[in-house]
Scaffold this active site. Structure first.
Site, mmCIF file in Angstrom:
data_model
loop_
_atom_site.group_PDB
_atom_site.id
_atom_site.type_symbol
_atom_site.label_atom_id
_atom_site.label_comp_id
_atom_site.label_asym_id
_atom_site.label_seq_id
_atom_site.Cartn_x
_atom_site.Cartn_y
_atom_site.Cartn_z
ATOM 1 N N LYS A 69 -0.577 -4.141 -19.576
ATOM 2 C CA LYS A 69 -1.732 -4.471 -18.732
ATOM 3 C C LYS A 69 -1.879 -3.361 -17.697
ATOM 4 C CE LYS A 69 -3.806 -8.183 -16.049
ATOM 5 N NZ LYS A 69 -4.068 -7.459 -14.818
ATOM 6 N N CYS A 120 -3.535 14.703 16.910
ATOM 7 C CA CYS A 120 -3.102 15.648 17.935
ATOM 8 C C CYS A 120 -4.271 16.564 18.289
ATOM 9 C CB CYS A 120 -1.940 16.458 17.374
ATOM 10 S SG CYS A 120 -1.569 17.915 18.339
ATOM 11 N N CYS A 161 4.154 18.559 19.466
ATOM 12 C CA CYS A 161 3.796 19.535 20.499
ATOM 13 C C CYS A 161 3.484 18.900 21.852
ATOM 14 C CB CYS A 161 2.606 20.375 20.042
ATOM 15 S SG CYS A 161 1.032 19.505 20.120
ATOM 16 N N ASP A 194 -3.007 -1.303 -14.682
ATOM 17 C CA ASP A 194 -3.479 -1.726 -13.365
ATOM 18 C C ASP A 194 -4.523 -0.736 -12.848
ATOM 19 O OD1 ASP A 194 -3.756 -3.277 -11.184
ATOM 20 O OD2 ASP A 194 -1.791 -2.857 -10.317
ATOM 21 N N LYS A 249 2.514 -11.566 -16.269
ATOM 22 C CA LYS A 249 2.656 -10.658 -15.131
ATOM 23 C C LYS A 249 4.120 -10.347 -14.838
ATOM 24 C CE LYS A 249 -1.681 -10.437 -13.417
ATOM 25 N NZ LYS A 249 -2.131 -10.601 -12.058
ATOM 26 N N CYS A 275 1.315 13.788 20.757
ATOM 27 C CA CYS A 275 1.843 14.331 19.510
ATOM 28 C C CYS A 275 3.346 14.544 19.657
ATOM 29 C CB CYS A 275 1.139 15.647 19.202
ATOM 30 S SG CYS A 275 1.912 16.579 17.865
ATOM 31 N N CYS A 313 -0.217 23.420 18.186
ATOM 32 C CA CYS A 313 0.689 22.457 17.547
ATOM 33 C C CYS A 313 1.381 23.083 16.335
ATOM 34 C CB CYS A 313 -0.089 21.222 17.114
ATOM 35 S SG CYS A 313 0.982 19.962 16.421
ATOM 36 N N GLU A 348 -0.206 -5.812 -25.406
ATOM 37 C CA GLU A 348 -0.671 -4.550 -24.820
ATOM 38 C C GLU A 348 -0.190 -4.455 -23.370
ATOM 39 O OE1 GLU A 348 -4.942 -4.518 -24.978
ATOM 40 O OE2 GLU A 348 -5.012 -5.055 -27.109
HETATM 41 N N1 NAD Z 1 -4.416 -7.986 -2.761
HETATM 42 C C1 NAD Z 1 -5.608 -8.547 -2.765
HETATM 43 O O1 NAD Z 1 -6.225 -8.770 -1.724
HETATM 44 C C2 NAD Z 1 -6.251 -8.875 -4.073
HETATM 45 C C3 NAD Z 1 -7.546 -9.389 -4.103
HETATM 46 C C4 NAD Z 1 -8.123 -9.668 -5.329
HETATM 47 C C5 NAD Z 1 -7.403 -9.427 -6.502
HETATM 48 N N2 NAD Z 1 -6.130 -8.940 -6.435
HETATM 49 C C6 NAD Z 1 -5.324 -8.706 -7.627
HETATM 50 O O2 NAD Z 1 -6.152 -8.446 -8.727
HETATM 51 C C7 NAD Z 1 -5.679 -9.148 -9.843
HETATM 52 C C8 NAD Z 1 -6.703 -10.181 -10.265
HETATM 53 O O3 NAD Z 1 -7.724 -9.487 -10.784
HETATM 54 P P1 NAD Z 1 -8.535 -9.903 -12.065
HETATM 55 O O4 NAD Z 1 -9.342 -11.081 -11.768
HETATM 56 O O5 NAD Z 1 -9.201 -8.677 -12.502
HETATM 57 O O6 NAD Z 1 -7.495 -10.342 -13.143
HETATM 58 P P2 NAD Z 1 -6.344 -9.571 -13.772
HETATM 59 O O7 NAD Z 1 -6.243 -8.194 -13.260
HETATM 60 O O8 NAD Z 1 -5.151 -10.407 -13.576
HETATM 61 O O9 NAD Z 1 -6.747 -9.533 -15.325
HETATM 62 C C9 NAD Z 1 -7.970 -9.067 -15.870
HETATM 63 C C10 NAD Z 1 -8.065 -7.605 -15.950
HETATM 64 O O10 NAD Z 1 -6.969 -6.995 -16.590
HETATM 65 C C11 NAD Z 1 -7.343 -5.690 -16.924
HETATM 66 N N3 NAD Z 1 -6.608 -5.189 -18.091
HETATM 67 C C12 NAD Z 1 -5.705 -4.179 -18.059
HETATM 68 N N4 NAD Z 1 -5.213 -3.933 -19.265
HETATM 69 C C13 NAD Z 1 -5.801 -4.788 -20.107
HETATM 70 C C14 NAD Z 1 -5.694 -4.988 -21.506
HETATM 71 N N5 NAD Z 1 -4.859 -4.263 -22.259
HETATM 72 N N6 NAD Z 1 -6.463 -5.939 -22.039
HETATM 73 C C15 NAD Z 1 -7.302 -6.697 -21.282
HETATM 74 N N7 NAD Z 1 -7.440 -6.538 -19.966
HETATM 75 C C16 NAD Z 1 -6.697 -5.602 -19.373
HETATM 76 C C17 NAD Z 1 -8.831 -5.716 -17.077
HETATM 77 O O11 NAD Z 1 -9.385 -4.874 -16.095
HETATM 78 C C18 NAD Z 1 -9.224 -7.131 -16.763
HETATM 79 O O12 NAD Z 1 -10.413 -7.207 -16.069
HETATM 80 C C19 NAD Z 1 -4.400 -9.804 -9.464
HETATM 81 O O13 NAD Z 1 -3.314 -8.963 -9.796
HETATM 82 C C20 NAD Z 1 -4.524 -9.925 -7.969
HETATM 83 O O14 NAD Z 1 -3.286 -9.944 -7.332
HETATM 84 C C21 NAD Z 1 -5.561 -8.659 -5.249
HETATM 85 ZN ZN ZN Z 2 0.655 18.383 17.973
#
Ligand code: NAD
Ligand code: ZN
Length: 716
Positions: A132, A453, A438, A134, A330, A435, A459, A130
């Protein structure tokens, strides 16, 4: 100069005590990022930088397994529910997923499953692949087919109640339809936002000076997790179903069958999902989806593989924070290195100054990038509004070698600086305080990330928006001169400033190309328009003040100001006095103190008004306008009341009303209020705990009354 981020030594070389220290530091750092990401929807580092921190933590724990505690980020999911939301306990926990970053790791995942299930060498566990999505995961509880409660994942066990918010999402059925609906079920999936909707929303937010989201994921999370449901309703959120929690009955035996069932009862299930029968098929799916990624319309950050048979899923079970029967493969972050050639400042329609990076063109994930957003002043400086470092606190300088990333493959971002390559000549960037369009003073309010501004009336970047505001319903409200006409007249150079509205007729009389010859106009409509404009040559002071478009001066504040100052002459001259005393450090004029002391007007509003008048070209534009119109003084506050014309001071902790209410009530009765007691004070209203002001009252022989007596006085 910012500290050079050091490359950390390989985990294998760490001593136990070094590893212990680093383990603690990394855990804390990850927790901070979790909070920003999951609770505030505002990460300060890129996902790949975050993943790198996690990977290092995992490597340390792999070497020193006794460092692992239940609280370690490797064992926990997400972050606790944010304050302000009711909590919901999940009947079945909502977990995270393990990650694979390479083909080998995917093959290992399949091998682990085969070993665990003791499958024959030629037996392959069918796998559902599937995309994933975001976004953020959501659990929907249905009872007898009706949606009753919904919750975010939170820390996996307890989520945030977002039921009212979710009811505004069209993709989520309120009632399940079709066969095999269990008495109770928790259905799960991902809330997300289309890339184009995210871009449009961000544009709107930026112009209004509101939160700008880093990517569609944060934008979806921020939009869903709103206290005001109306805000969520206005955001185009979407939903894909792909999982479930508690079920009183399970209508299918396989992952694939469950997805079919979900589609049948009214959910949107991602159409790209496929059932695979070998590792090769799985990896081919991954590559195909990777190629389609940019054209999908929504962000995905990888592919999820799930064992198809549900009985096998059950046997495989879980390890700490993720199922053993699924893994996320990923995509590599799309990054490239280039040179920051310059920083340009764009001015939005409402005056927000936004920095944009001009880059040496570079290809990132197949697309040539030459501009990237720099968000705001703090992002360049490397220190957030909350004092927290951004990019390890490294600032951005023209000439720097930078890493560019297409965040969620939409808007390119500058994510880090290669500090070793900084030319010695590179200077700290000074964000302009004027600005660029302006030349007006650009100010940044306390607690705000955006600098704006102050040339509201002059402006060019803001002109059209200001003119539309000027003629809006609560301002001049001119029949036949709405947003559409303003835009057209502006484009044709007929109305550039507010005053031009009132000189239009005069100019038209002299013009060779007449208004009546315009498309959509005729003799009659032009006559009507001029009549409508003329009718507005007399305008109430509060409407005029509102029409000026001074930041924070909405209808209510405009009324407060109008009532307080009474006439345009008084308002204009007092503000001129306050403006002359305005400095970065503050304002010690009496005029400013008086303004700031109006009930309901605080520092922020007072500063915005004074900044407006400090820009002499605004004042000139106002004067030009005043030459054409007559401003009606405000019907004076009651002059027959017992306190009319008196100066009143409120002191102590008032119990019967707030200080603002008290001041407003005094002003309504024609009294003035002041914050300090002097010879000029006529009356002191003292609540409990009044201190030095009472002494002053005694000293000057000023009458002191209680709150109750005040109420009697103004009601009687
Ligand atoms: N930039 C930052 O400061 C920061 C901080 C925390 C987390 N993150 C990011 O968040 C992610 C980690 O988050 P996580 O713990 O939720 O893990 P994850 O996002 O790697 O995996 C779990 C999540 O995937 C999602 N998902 C989407 N499609 C799906 C599908 N078909 N089947 C099952 N799940 C699906 C669900 O929401 C599930 O909770 C990483 O990518 C990380 O880089 C970034
Ligand atoms: Zn301006």
């Amino acid at each position: 100069m910012a500290a050079k981020p050091k490359t950390p030594p390989p985990v294998d070389l760490l001593t136990r005590s070094q590893a212990r220290v680093e383990h603690k530091r990394l855990s804390l750092e990850i927790e901070t990022h979790n909070e920003r990401y999951y609770q505030k929807d505002a990460p300060t580092i890129s996902d790949s930088a975050y993943d790198a921190l996690r990977q290092r933590l995992e490597a340390i724990e792999a070497r020193f397994p006794d460092f692992v505690t239940a609280r370690s980020p490797t064992q926990t999911v997400g972050a606790a529910p944010a304050r302000g939301f009711a909590k919901v306990q999940h009947a079945v926990p909502m977990l995270s997923l393990g990650n694979a970053f390479s083909d080998e790791e995917v093959a290992e995942f399949v091998e682990r499953i085969r070993r665990f299930l003791k499958l024959a060498p030629d037996e392959f566990p069918a796998i559902v692949a599937e995309p994933k999505i975001d976004g953020l995961s959501l659990s929907l509880r249905y009872e007898r087919g009706e949606l009753v409660r919904t919750a975010t994942r939170g820390d996996g066990f307890t989520g945030e109640d977002v039921t009212a918010n979710v009811r505004t999402i069209k993709d989520v059925p309120q009632t399940l339809t079709g066969r095999n609906i269990p008495a109770a079920c928790e259905l799960r999936g991902e809330v997300y936002m289309l890339k184009q909707d995210f871009l449009a929303l961000n544009k709107k937010q930026q112009e209004a000076g509101d939160t700008v989201f880093a990517n569609p994921r944060n934008s979806a999370a921020g939009s869903l997790r709103q206290k005001d449901v109306a805000v969520t309703a206005s955001r185009p959120l979407k939903f894909f179903a792909y999982a479930w929690g508690e079920m009183t009955d399970r209508p299918a035996d396989t992952q694939h069958g469950m997805l079919e069932w979900l589609r049948g009862i009214g959910f949107v299930v991602n159409p790209l999902i496929e059932l695979c029968h070998s590792v090769e098929e799985v990896l081919a799916f991954y590559r195909r989806i990777g190629e389609q990624r940019v054209t999908l319309g929504y962000d995905i950050d990888g592919v999820v593989y799930k064992v198809n048979r549900l009985d096998w899923q059950e046997r495989l079970g879980f390890v700490s924070r993720s199922p053993r029967w699924a893994i996320a493969h990923k995509f590599a972050a799309e990054q490239a290195i280039t040179i920051l050639k310059g920083i340009d400042i764009q001015v939005g329609r409402t005056g927000a100054l936004t920095p944009v990076a001009r880059l040496e063109p570079v290809t990132v994930g197949g697309v040539v990038v030459q501009n990237a957003t720099l968000h705001n002043e703090d992002y360049i400086r490397g220190i957030g509004n909350d004092g927290q470092p951004i990019r390890d606190g490294v600032d951005l300088r023209v000439g720097d070698t930078v890493v560019v990333q297409r965040a969620g493959d939409v808007i390119p971002q500058v994510v880090s600086v290669v500090i070793d390559k900084r030319p010695t000549s590179a200077k700290r960037y000074a964000f302009p305080h004027k600005c660029p369009i302006c030349g007006s003073h650009a100010v940044r309010e306390e607690g705000e990330a955006v600098r704006r501004c102050t040339g509201a009336l002059i402006c060019p970047a803001q002109a059209v928006e200001r003119l539309k505001h000027f003629v809006s319903r609560l301002a001049f409200d001119i029949d036949g001169l709405g947003e559409k006409q303003i835009q057209e007249f502006y484009d044709d150079g007929l109305i550039m400033h507010p005053v031009d509205i009132f000189t239009l007729q005069k100019r038209d009389a002299r013009a060779t190309k007449k208004l009546r010859d315009r498309e959509g106009y005729g003799e009659v409509s032009v006559r009507n328009l001029f009549a409508a404009i003329s009718a507005r040559r007399k305008i109430e002071l509060n409407r005029l003040i509102f029409a000026l478009g001074i930041r924070h001066v909405g209808e209510g504040n405009a009324k407060l100001l109008a009532r307080h100052y009474g006439s345009i002459e008084n308002f204009r001259s007092t503000m001129a006095e306050a403006a002359a005393a305005q400095t970065e450090a503050g304002n010690d004029s009496e005029a400013y103190a008086d303004l700031n002391n109006i009930g309901g007007i605080g520092d922020i509003v007072a500063d915005a008004v004074v900044e407006f008048f400090a820009e002499t070209r605004n004042v000139k534009a106002l004067n030009d306008l005043l030459a054409e119109i007559e401003v009606l003084p405000v019907a004076q506050a009651r002059s027959d009341s017992a306190v009319a014309g008196k100066t009143v001071v409120f002191t102590g902790s008032l119990e019967k009303f707030t200080r603002d209410e008290a001041k407003a009530s005094a002003e309504r009765m024609g009294a003035k209020t002041s914050s300090s007691v002097s010879k000029k004070t006529d009356l002191v209203v003292a609540g409990p705990g009044a201190g030095s002001k009472l002494k002053d009252a005694e000293k000057f022989g000023v009458k002191v009354i209680s709150e109750d007596e005040w109420l009697q006085l103004i009601e009687g």
